[in-house]
Design an enzyme around this catalytic site. Structure first.
Site, PDB file in Angstrom:
ATOM      1  N   TYR A  93      25.138 -29.946  17.803  1.00 25.20           N
ATOM      2  CA  TYR A  93      23.832 -30.285  17.219  1.00 25.20           C
ATOM      3  C   TYR A  93      24.868 -30.592  16.262  1.00 25.20           C
ATOM      4  CZ  TYR A  93      20.200 -30.196  13.836  1.00 25.20           C
ATOM      5  OH  TYR A  93      19.158 -31.238  13.563  1.00 25.20           O
ATOM      6  N   TYR A 131      17.497 -37.596  21.553  1.00 23.05           N
ATOM      7  CA  TYR A 131      17.907 -36.695  20.426  1.00 23.05           C
ATOM      8  C   TYR A 131      17.020 -35.398  21.179  1.00 23.05           C
ATOM      9  CZ  TYR A 131      18.516 -34.853  15.659  1.00 23.05           C
ATOM     10  OH  TYR A 131      18.730 -34.180  14.474  1.00 23.05           O
TER      11      TYR A 131
END
Length: 388
Positions: free
Chosen positions: A341, A297
């Protein structure tokens, strides 16, 4: 005390379908429309129909209720539905919830989804603008009056301490940005397709909150992503090679807050990811050297370095050099810095593609992939592997 034994869900379920919308900056559509498209695409990819689905999982901040998504996609009765807390930290936990439901016989086919207009609508990067009275809001009250109003400002505190402790400069973060954008440049689905960057580009990008530059911060994206999970046994009868869930874990650390855990003894690591790492390695029976691809991430580059260290790929303060040396294939879809995202859900999809052999940046023979969810908050992770 975190779990100290191997859990019982490893190897019981598999990801069998992935589907996404276009990733854009202005979808021109409702978030429900995005969710429905992603769910249908994932079911088509799995060779399943809406009538096969009896479970749905998403996570907080998603505006699409499970029952509404079921209505919009033609899914009928649900025996399982769940919504996991802590924003991006919940991405991999959605798959864990699906695996738990399947292993427990509560559901047979579970779809995990995330969809939002996070560029044209609510922009998470704009930070706290109003907050209802809550315990979390009270905690933020210790930071907001002093100007720490956005996620970048919260991460900058830990990033500055990391650089100071290990005698590094902000250029250390540039290796993550360059790696992600190199992969995104070859990915037609990525917003930054065809647009690699150099370390010089990173160093020349404007400050957002020192020591974070523009190219240390992820995008804001409109789009949707869905993941289909079922039992390993059923997966073997479906058209796509299954991505077996070898391990799935959640983690929260001591003195944990949501992005503002500044009262810990040290600010140079991510203890919540350490909890996840220990359980993933324990359950899967694997070590860092067994992982072929890492999808970490990357909402902010410093936390990618800290994750590599928490998982034991390298020692404290060594991750920048590890990334610079291509110590492991990292974020081969381009990550959230380069592709989109979607709060980590598109990273899960890339891990599946690597195991199928269909990634645009395919790693030959990839058989084990590590995926992580949002950092700085209570978080989650997965180890996925080929069947057999």
């Amino acid at each position: 005390m975190s779990v100290r034994t191997r859990d019982a869900i490893g190897g019981r379920a598999a990801v069998v379908g992935i589907g996404a919308t276009e990733f854009s900056k202005d979808s021109g559509r409702s978030e429900l429309s995005l969710a429905a498209e992603a769910v249908r695409a994932a079911l088509d990819d799995a060779g399943l129909t809406p009538g096969d689905v009896d479970g749905l999982v998403t996570f907080t901040m998603d505006t699409n209720p499970e029952i509404t998504v079921a209505q919009a996609t033609g899914i009928g009765e649900l025996s399982f539905f769940s919504r996991v807390h802590y924003g991006g930290g919940a991405a991999c936990a959605t798959v864990q919830q699906a695996a738990l439901a399947i292993a427990g016989g509560v559901a047979e086919v579970v779809v995990c989804y995330r969809a939002f207009n996070e560029r044209s609508g609510r922009r998470f990067g704009s930070g706290v603008q109003q907050r209802e009275p809550s315990a979390e809001g009270a905690a933020l009250g210790w930071q907001l009056p002093f100007g720490l109003l956005t996620p970048a400002s919260w991460v900058a505190m830990a990033a500055q301490r990391y650089l100071h402790t290990y005698g590094l400069t902000p250029d250390a973060f540039g290796h993550v940005a360059v790696t992600d954008r190199r992969h995104a440049a070859r990915n037609p689905a990525a917003y930054f397709h065809g647009k690699p960057i150099t370390l010089a580009d990173h160093a020349a990008s404007r400050w957002i909150v020192e020591p974070l530059r523009l190219l240390d911060c992820c995008q804001e994206t409109d789009g949707g992503q869905a993941i289909v999970v079922t039992s390993v046994e059923r997966a073997r009868d479906l058209p796509r090679p299954p991505a077996v869930i070898l391990a799935a874990a959640q983690g929260a650390g001591r003195k944990q807050e949501a992005m503002t855990s500044f009262y810990r003894d040290e600010l140079t690591g991510l203890p919540e990811m350490g909890v996840v790492a220990r359980q993933l390695w324990r359950t899967a029976g694997l070590a860092p050297t067994d992982i072929d691809v890492a999808i970490l991430y990357d909402h902010f580059t410093p936390f990618v370095l800290m994750q590599l260290e928490e998982f034991g790929f390298c020692g404290p303060g060594e991750a920048a050099d590890f990334v610079a040396a291509d110590g492991i294939p990292l974020n081969t879809h381009g990550g959230q810095l380069g592709e989109a995202y979607l709060h980590g859900m598109n990273g899960i999809a890339e891990a599946v593609r690597q195991l199928r052999g269909t990634s645009v940046n395919q790693i030959p023979g990839a058989a084990r992939t590590l995926v992580t969810a949002g950092t700085g908050v209570p978080t989650s992770g997965l180890i996925l592997g080929t069947d057999g």
